[in-house]
Write an enzyme that holds these catalytic residues in place. Structure first.
Site, PDB file in Angstrom:
ATOM      1  N   ASN A   6      52.475  -1.246  38.114  1.00 11.84           N
ATOM      2  CA  ASN A   6      51.745  -1.230  39.388  1.00 11.84           C
ATOM      3  C   ASN A   6      51.153   0.134  39.743  1.00 11.84           C
ATOM      4  O   ASN A   6      50.898   0.437  40.900  1.00 11.84           O
ATOM      5  CB  ASN A   6      52.613  -1.798  40.514  1.00 11.84           C
ATOM      6  CG  ASN A   6      53.848  -0.961  40.793  1.00 11.84           C
ATOM      7  OD1 ASN A   6      54.111   0.004  40.090  1.00 11.84           O
ATOM      8  ND2 ASN A   6      54.590  -1.326  41.819  1.00 11.84           N
ATOM      9  N   GLU A  34      62.815  12.152  47.838  1.00  8.30           N
ATOM     10  CA  GLU A  34      61.942  12.175  46.657  1.00  8.30           C
ATOM     11  C   GLU A  34      61.209  13.508  46.521  1.00  8.30           C
ATOM     12  O   GLU A  34      61.073  14.033  45.410  1.00  8.30           O
ATOM     13  CB  GLU A  34      60.967  10.985  46.724  1.00  8.30           C
ATOM     14  CG  GLU A  34      61.714   9.659  46.563  1.00  8.30           C
ATOM     15  CD  GLU A  34      60.874   8.426  46.863  1.00  8.30           C
ATOM     16  OE1 GLU A  34      59.666   8.559  47.133  1.00  8.30           O
ATOM     17  OE2 GLU A  34      61.446   7.319  46.833  1.00  8.30           O
ATOM     18  N   LYS A  40      51.957   6.622  38.191  1.00  5.66           N
ATOM     19  CA  LYS A  40      52.903   6.306  37.131  1.00  5.66           C
ATOM     20  C   LYS A  40      52.181   6.298  35.778  1.00  5.66           C
ATOM     21  O   LYS A  40      50.955   6.396  35.714  1.00  5.66           O
ATOM     22  CB  LYS A  40      53.588   4.985  37.463  1.00  5.66           C
ATOM     23  CG  LYS A  40      54.333   5.090  38.824  1.00  5.66           C
ATOM     24  CD  LYS A  40      55.464   4.104  38.980  1.00  5.66           C
ATOM     25  CE  LYS A  40      54.991   2.762  39.419  1.00  5.66           C
ATOM     26  NZ  LYS A  40      56.136   1.895  39.871  1.00  5.66           N
ATOM     27  N   HIS A  50      53.388   4.946  42.989  1.00  4.42           N
ATOM     28  CA  HIS A  50      54.595   4.859  43.806  1.00  4.42           C
ATOM     29  C   HIS A  50      54.384   5.663  45.075  1.00  4.42           C
ATOM     30  O   HIS A  50      53.768   6.725  45.031  1.00  4.42           O
ATOM     31  CB  HIS A  50      55.802   5.430  43.055  1.00  4.42           C
ATOM     32  CG  HIS A  50      56.997   5.627  43.943  1.00  4.42           C
ATOM     33  ND1 HIS A  50      57.889   4.621  44.205  1.00  4.42           N
ATOM     34  CD2 HIS A  50      57.393   6.692  44.680  1.00  4.42           C
ATOM     35  CE1 HIS A  50      58.798   5.069  45.066  1.00  4.42           C
ATOM     36  NE2 HIS A  50      58.516   6.324  45.359  1.00  4.42           N
ATOM     37  N   TYR A  81      65.058   6.264  41.299  1.00  5.35           N
ATOM     38  CA  TYR A  81      65.182   4.818  41.482  1.00  5.35           C
ATOM     39  C   TYR A  81      66.639   4.377  41.679  1.00  5.35           C
ATOM     40  O   TYR A  81      66.972   3.215  41.422  1.00  5.35           O
ATOM     41  CB  TYR A  81      64.573   4.089  40.288  1.00  5.35           C
ATOM     42  CG  TYR A  81      63.051   4.069  40.290  1.00  5.35           C
ATOM     43  CD1 TYR A  81      62.340   3.575  41.381  1.00  5.35           C
ATOM     44  CD2 TYR A  81      62.325   4.530  39.186  1.00  5.35           C
ATOM     45  CE1 TYR A  81      60.952   3.551  41.392  1.00  5.35           C
ATOM     46  CE2 TYR A  81      60.924   4.502  39.188  1.00  5.35           C
ATOM     47  CZ  TYR A  81      60.254   4.005  40.293  1.00  5.35           C
ATOM     48  OH  TYR A  81      58.878   3.966  40.300  1.00  5.35           O
TER      49      TYR A  81
HETATM   50  P1  CMP Z   1      57.677   1.344  42.962  1.00  7.31           P
HETATM   51  O1  CMP Z   1      56.835   1.428  44.172  1.00  7.31           O
HETATM   52  O2  CMP Z   1      57.682   2.523  42.044  1.00  7.31           O
HETATM   53  O3  CMP Z   1      59.173   1.074  43.426  1.00  7.31           O
HETATM   54  C1  CMP Z   1      60.105   0.410  42.585  1.00  7.31           C
HETATM   55  C2  CMP Z   1      59.489  -0.083  41.339  1.00  7.31           C
HETATM   56  O4  CMP Z   1      60.252  -1.044  40.640  1.00  7.31           O
HETATM   57  C3  CMP Z   1      58.216  -0.822  41.679  1.00  7.31           C
HETATM   58  O5  CMP Z   1      57.233   0.073  42.123  1.00  7.31           O
HETATM   59  C4  CMP Z   1      57.951  -1.570  40.401  1.00  7.31           C
HETATM   60  O6  CMP Z   1      57.251  -0.780  39.459  1.00  7.31           O
HETATM   61  C5  CMP Z   1      59.344  -1.823  39.881  1.00  7.31           C
HETATM   62  N1  CMP Z   1      59.697  -3.239  40.064  1.00  7.31           N
HETATM   63  C6  CMP Z   1      60.019  -3.842  41.214  1.00  7.31           C
HETATM   64  N2  CMP Z   1      60.277  -5.134  41.006  1.00  7.31           N
HETATM   65  C7  CMP Z   1      60.120  -5.362  39.680  1.00  7.31           C
HETATM   66  C8  CMP Z   1      60.254  -6.486  38.834  1.00  7.31           C
HETATM   67  N3  CMP Z   1      60.593  -7.683  39.327  1.00  7.31           N
HETATM   68  N4  CMP Z   1      60.008  -6.318  37.532  1.00  7.31           N
HETATM   69  C9  CMP Z   1      59.667  -5.122  37.035  1.00  7.31           C
HETATM   70  N5  CMP Z   1      59.529  -4.004  37.783  1.00  7.31           N
HETATM   71  C10 CMP Z   1      59.754  -4.128  39.083  1.00  7.31           C
END
Ligand code: CMP
Length: 146
Positions: free
Chosen positions: A115, A129, A10, A118, A50
Site C-alpha cells: 500500500n 515513530e 515503503k 505509511h 510495527y
Molecule cells: P501501514 O499503514 O504501514 O500499517 C500497517 C501495515 O500492515 C499496513 O500499512 C499494511 O501494509 C499491513 N497490513 C495490514 N493488514 C494487512 C493484511 N491483511 N495483509 C498484509 N498486510 C497488511
C-alpha cells in the site's frame, strides 16, 4: 501548529518511483518537511515500528518486506496544522480497495500488503515513530519559511 507526523514511502512506493509525487503532495498542501532519510530499516526497527501488529498473521511478511533491501524506505517528518489526521486523509484508507480517488493509495494501488506508504495514526504513534526513525542529532531541522 507544531504538530508533527511520521510519513514513510515503503519499498513498493520507492520501487515504483512515487517518492516525488508523495513528497510533492505534502509540500503543495503547505506542510513543512523537517526530517527526511533513505534507508533499509533494520529488523529491530521494523519490529518496533510495527510492534502493535506482532500477533498478526502477516507480521513476518510485512517486516521482511520492509527490511529485505530489494528497495529502501523513505522516512519523513512533516509538520503543520492537523498534519497527523490530514496526513492519513492524504494517504487514504490502509486497504487501498477502500481508498478514495485523489488519495495516494486510491490513486496508485490496490493491495493492502503493497500500500505504498505509511502514516502515524495518532499523536502517540507519531511521537513513538518519529523517535524510532529519527534519533540522531540534527536529523530533524527546525526552520521557518520567510
Ligand atoms: P501501514 O499503514 O504501514 O500499517 C500497517 C501495515 O500492515 C499496513 O500499512 C499494511 O501494509 C499491513 N497490513 C495490514 N493488514 C494487512 C493484511 N491483511 N495483509 C498484509 N498486510 C497488511
Amino acid at each position: 501548529a507544531k504538530e508533527r507526523t511520521f510519513i514513510a514511502v515503503k519499498p513498493d512506493g520507492v520501487q515504483r518511483g512515487l517518492v516525488s509525487d508523495i513528497i510533492g503532495r505534502f509540500e503543495r498542501r503547505g506542510y513543512k518537511l523537517v526530517g527526511l532519510k533513505l534507508l533499509v530499516p533494520s529488523k529491530a526497527l521494523a519490529n518496533e515500528h510495527y510492534a502493535d501488529l506482532s500477533k498478526k498473521p502477516f507480521f513476518a511478511g510485512l517486516v521482511d518486506y520492509m527490511t529485505n533491501g530489494k528497495a529502501p524506505v523513505i522516512g519523513m517528518v512533516w509538520e503543520g496544522p492537523s498534519v497527523i489526521s490530514q496526513g492519513r486523509v492524504m494517504l487514504g484508507a490502509t486497504d487501498p480497495k477502500a481508498a478514495g480517488p485523489g488519495t495516494i493509495r486510491g490513486d496508485y494501488c490496490l493491495s493492502i500488503g503493497r500500500n505504498i506508504c505509511h502514516g502515524s495514526d495518532s499523536a502517540e504513534s507519531a511521537e513513538k515513530e518519529i523517535g524510532l526513525w529519527f534519533g540522531g542529532k540534527g536529523e530533524i531541522v527546525n526552520w521557518a519559511a520567510n
